[in-house]
Design an enzyme around this catalytic site. Structure first.
Site, short mmCIF file in Angstrom:
data_model
loop_
_atom_site.label_atom_id
_atom_site.label_comp_id
_atom_site.label_asym_id
_atom_site.label_seq_id
_atom_site.Cartn_x
_atom_site.Cartn_y
_atom_site.Cartn_z
N TYR A 117 0.83 -1.20 0.00
CA TYR A 117 0.00 0.00 0.00
C TYR A 117 0.87 1.25 0.00
CZ TYR A 117 -3.54 3.38 1.46
OH TYR A 117 -4.37 4.47 1.53
N LYS A 122 1.50 4.00 -3.19
CA LYS A 122 1.26 5.44 -3.06
C LYS A 122 2.50 6.24 -3.46
CE LYS A 122 -2.89 4.75 -1.73
NZ LYS A 122 -3.97 4.92 -2.73
#
Length: 351
Positions: A224, A228
């Site tokens: 994750y 990003k």
């Protein structure tokens, strides 16, 4: 662009809590009058709430990109019922897109271009996102396997921005906004040091994308955060490529505003595919810390209204431009950003 002289360190719970206690302001009435707005990932959660808010702000046309036609039509009907009779149903158009399938992404852009004349695509909001408890993979158009989360969270938004670029450049004041998170700052120099210190015997460098997607180092949280970070690299790449194009064509003013936004910690169904324990914990955590999805979506909506060089390449969060600094050095950022962006364009056939 990101800055390297602001607050450092991983994003804290207290930071998230402050966001929950101080939600962003809503957009002014009539903000999208005469505009065509396209949103992906809008059948639920923050994306749906953004679509709902935009629908109430007088758009000329609202394109909903959802995984299935059924999900999109359900979202459309819910929006119509919520906004009321002042909203003409013909304004909202549903087009299916499966962001884990790059061929579906290309088909989506083809469909949109066929129905959208030059000079009429004002805003593109890339809000589709995915979190999974285990490492699942999909095969791209060349037969290469990638984690599903990487395709949805990084490759798909990059491809959408690149495919829509000519249409956006023909529209004065057009905006492309990707939903991101300041948690990209949680990636540290220590995390990436194996990549920067390793070399492939044949090419002299190791593939950055293969490093970030290596199954041996994959965890839900790491995937994750690093997705990003790579999405920020995509943002900077889009800005830099456009600047180079403008420099080579000084007589043309076809600038698109590229920016990111962070809705903050929100109460959504992002963890719907996780086990009961994780879902229970996140429900409790979000009840204490998080904003509502409606509050988080305000950031997405107001970000689309920004204009000017001040916003170019920036992240919009809490009604201001983010000043948090990455967890890697400026030199590391420059090296990695270039490598990741060039590799992504290569994967997408846009090099």
């Amino acid at each position: 662009m990101v800055q390297f002289n602001g607050p450092h360190g991983k994003v804290t719970v207290s930071y998230l809590r402050q966001g929950g206690l101080n939600p962003p302001a809503p957009a002014p009435k009539g903000s999208f009058t005469g505009k065509t707005v396209l949103i992906t990932g809008c059948s639920s959660g923050i994306g749906y709430q953004a679509a709902l808010q935009i629908a109430s702000l007088n758009p000329k046309r609202l394109i909903l990109g959802t995984r299935t036609l059924a999900k999109g039509e359900a979202a459309k009907q819910e929006i119509l019922a919520t906004v009321g009779p002042s909203l003409d149903s013909s304004i909202i158009e549903v087009i299916p897109i499966e962001c884990s399938d790059l061929s579906s992404v290309r088909q989506f852009t083809t469909t949109v271009r066929k129905t959208t004349p030059p000079g009429t695509l004002d805003c593109v909001l890339l809000s589709a996102g995915l979190a999974l408890p285990t490492r699942e993979v999909v095969t791209d158009e060349s037969g290469h396997e990638w984690p599903t989360t990487f395709v949805v969270n990084v490759l798909a938004p990059a491809l959408l921005a690149l495919e829509f670029l000519p249409l956006l450049q023909s529209t004065p004041g057009s905006v492309v906004e990707s939903v991101n998170s300041i948690s990209y700052c949680n990636v540290t120099s220590e995390d990436i040091s194996p990549l920067l210190s390793s070399q492939d015997e044949a090419t002299g460098t190791t593939s950055a994308l293969d490093f970030f997607n290596n199954p041996e180092r994959w965890t839900t949280q790491r995937a994750y955060y690093e997705a990003k970070l790579m999405l920020m690299f995509v943002l900077e790449g889009l800005v830099q490529d456009q600047a180079q194009q403008q420099a080579s064509q000084p007589g043309e003013d076809r600038k698109v505003l590229f920016l990111a936004c962070c809705p903050g910690q929100c109460r959504t169904n992002l963890y719907r595919q996780f086990g009961l324990g994780v879902r229970a914990f996140m429900t409790l955590f979000n009840a204490v810390i998080a904003r509502t999805a409606e509050q988080g979506a305000r950031t997405l909506v107001t970000g689309l209204l920004l204009q000017g060089e001040e916003a170019m390449g920036k992240m919009w969060v809490n009604d201001r431009f983010d000043d948090w600094s990455p967890g890697i050095t400026e030199e590391e950022w420059k090296v990695l950003q270039k490598r990741v962006w060039e590799e992504i364009k290569g994967v997408l056939g846009k090099a």
